[in-house]
Design an enzyme around this catalytic site. Structure first.
Site, mmCIF file in Angstrom:
data_model
loop_
_atom_site.group_PDB
_atom_site.id
_atom_site.type_symbol
_atom_site.label_atom_id
_atom_site.label_comp_id
_atom_site.label_asym_id
_atom_site.label_seq_id
_atom_site.Cartn_x
_atom_site.Cartn_y
_atom_site.Cartn_z
ATOM 1 N N LYS A 49 -20.662 22.618 -5.706
ATOM 2 C CA LYS A 49 -20.643 23.278 -4.366
ATOM 3 C C LYS A 49 -21.159 22.541 -3.417
ATOM 4 O O LYS A 49 -20.693 22.458 -2.280
ATOM 5 C CB LYS A 49 -21.533 24.703 -4.481
ATOM 6 C CG LYS A 49 -20.956 25.652 -5.695
ATOM 7 C CD LYS A 49 -21.576 26.933 -6.023
ATOM 8 C CE LYS A 49 -20.961 27.792 -7.008
ATOM 9 N NZ LYS A 49 -21.735 28.715 -7.695
ATOM 10 N N GLN A 93 -27.006 31.665 -8.136
ATOM 11 C CA GLN A 93 -26.677 31.193 -9.243
ATOM 12 C C GLN A 93 -27.061 31.908 -10.716
ATOM 13 O O GLN A 93 -28.185 31.986 -10.922
ATOM 14 C CB GLN A 93 -26.874 29.777 -9.369
ATOM 15 C CG GLN A 93 -26.003 28.997 -10.408
ATOM 16 C CD GLN A 93 -24.709 28.803 -9.977
ATOM 17 O OE1 GLN A 93 -24.167 28.438 -8.906
ATOM 18 N NE2 GLN A 93 -23.748 28.883 -11.120
ATOM 19 N N ASP A 116 -20.051 35.367 -2.653
ATOM 20 C CA ASP A 116 -19.439 35.813 -4.221
ATOM 21 C C ASP A 116 -18.715 36.897 -4.346
ATOM 22 O O ASP A 116 -18.034 37.191 -5.205
ATOM 23 C CB ASP A 116 -20.815 35.728 -5.104
ATOM 24 C CG ASP A 116 -20.725 34.405 -5.889
ATOM 25 O OD1 ASP A 116 -19.899 33.365 -5.880
ATOM 26 O OD2 ASP A 116 -21.944 33.989 -6.398
#
Ligand code: NAD
Length: 278
Positions: A49, A93, A116
């Site tokens: 990322k 995460q 997300d």
């Protein structure tokens, strides 16, 4: 001839567009990844990322916390990120340590920074057909189909898998795009009966090469979301290569949906940046 839906080519094109847009901005989009503990797979994802952010001219930071951090303390850290106007996108995460409730943590991310697309407000807006952050893999799949001009309107799309991060949101997204959608899952009887009817088959089941040639009809477009590591270190998907020969187009593993997931995350971060302060 069978078309290969090349996620590397499609994601490069998207990244190039993002880069062009960002070059013209004085301020830069800033993505923050929250990493709790030291999970090896998570470290790899986070590095990818960061690398992709750099490629398109975004700022990125990783906030690392010890695996013993309490849920309350993590809430406080998220509050700081939510209130920081120089941060536009936040990702927590997963997985998180067992003593932390992942849903409660996700619920704590400001919805306008939830790149997300996991916050209930964004999930709800998606299902209402309103603008929202859509989780990266489903958004990446839609962009991959668009890149190859595969029209979904009135097509029968069969989705194998009903997870919150892939199966359900891709079904909602395609429904919004006027496809006819069937969702199948682990309790579906006679899976083959359903998959054989698909004009577009999206497979996110997490079972190595489950979908063989017997499961598909001729001319189907196959999108394989699965990722599995073979004993020899190579990767494969949820679809067996025997199904490719019958298809009109398919996404390979690797170099199919995977790169599109990252591209979609960058798109969401750009959107969060562009909508800041609104
Ligand atoms: P998951 O385990 O959360 O969900 C799997 C789904 O498959 C469940 O809804 C279950 O009901 C269904 N299922 C299980 N067995 C079945 C069967 N025999 N028949 C029909 N349905 C069945 O998985 P997920 O998070 O959706 O991920 C699926 C796969 O996609 C995994 O291999 C994962 O690694 C991969 N993945 C890839 C990306 C990417 O960026 N390429 C992103 C997310 C997930």
């Amino acid at each position: 001839m069978t078309l290969i839906l090349n996620g590397v080519a499609a994601s490069q094109a998207i990244k190039e567009q993002i880069k062009q847009t960002v070059t013209q901005e004085r301020e830069k989009p800033h993505l923050v990844v929250v990493l709790v503990g030291d999970n090896l797979a998570s470290e790899v994802y986070v590095k990818n990322k960061e690398k992709s952010c750099k490629e398109v001219g975004f700022m990125s930071s990783v906030k690392r916390y010890d695996s013993t951090i309490s849920q309350e303390a993590l809430f406080k850290e998220l509050d700081k990120l939510n209130n920081d106007k120089d941060i536009h996108g936040i990702i927590v995460q997963l997985p998180l340590p067992n003593h932390i409730n992942a849903n409660e943590i996700i619920d704590h991310i400001a919805p306008h920074k939830d790149v997300d697309g996991f916050h209930p407000l964004n999930v709800g807006n998606l299902h209402r057909g309103q603008s929202s952050f859509v989780s990266a893999t489903p958004l990446g799949i839609l962009r991959l189909l668009e890149f190859y001009s595969i029209d979904v309107v009135s097509k029968h799309v069969v989705v194998v898998g009903r997870s919150n991060i892939v199966g359900k949101p891709i079904a909602a997204l395609l429904l919004n795009a006027n496809a006819t959608v069937t969702i199948t899952h682990s309790k579906t009887k006679n899976l083959m009966h359903h998959t054989k009817q698909a004009d577009i088959l999206i497979v996110a089941v997490g079972i190595k090469q489950l979908i063989t040639e017997e499961y598909v009809k001729e001319g189907v477009v196959i999108v394989d979301v699965g990722i599995h590591r073979n004993d020899d270190g190579t990767l494969c998907g949820d679809v067996h290569p025997s199904a490719y020969a019958l298809s009109s187009a398919y996404s390979p593993v690797p170099k199919g949906v995977g790169p599109m997931t990252i591209a979609a995350l960058l798109l969401n971060t750009l959107q969060a940046f562009q909508e800041r302060g609104r």
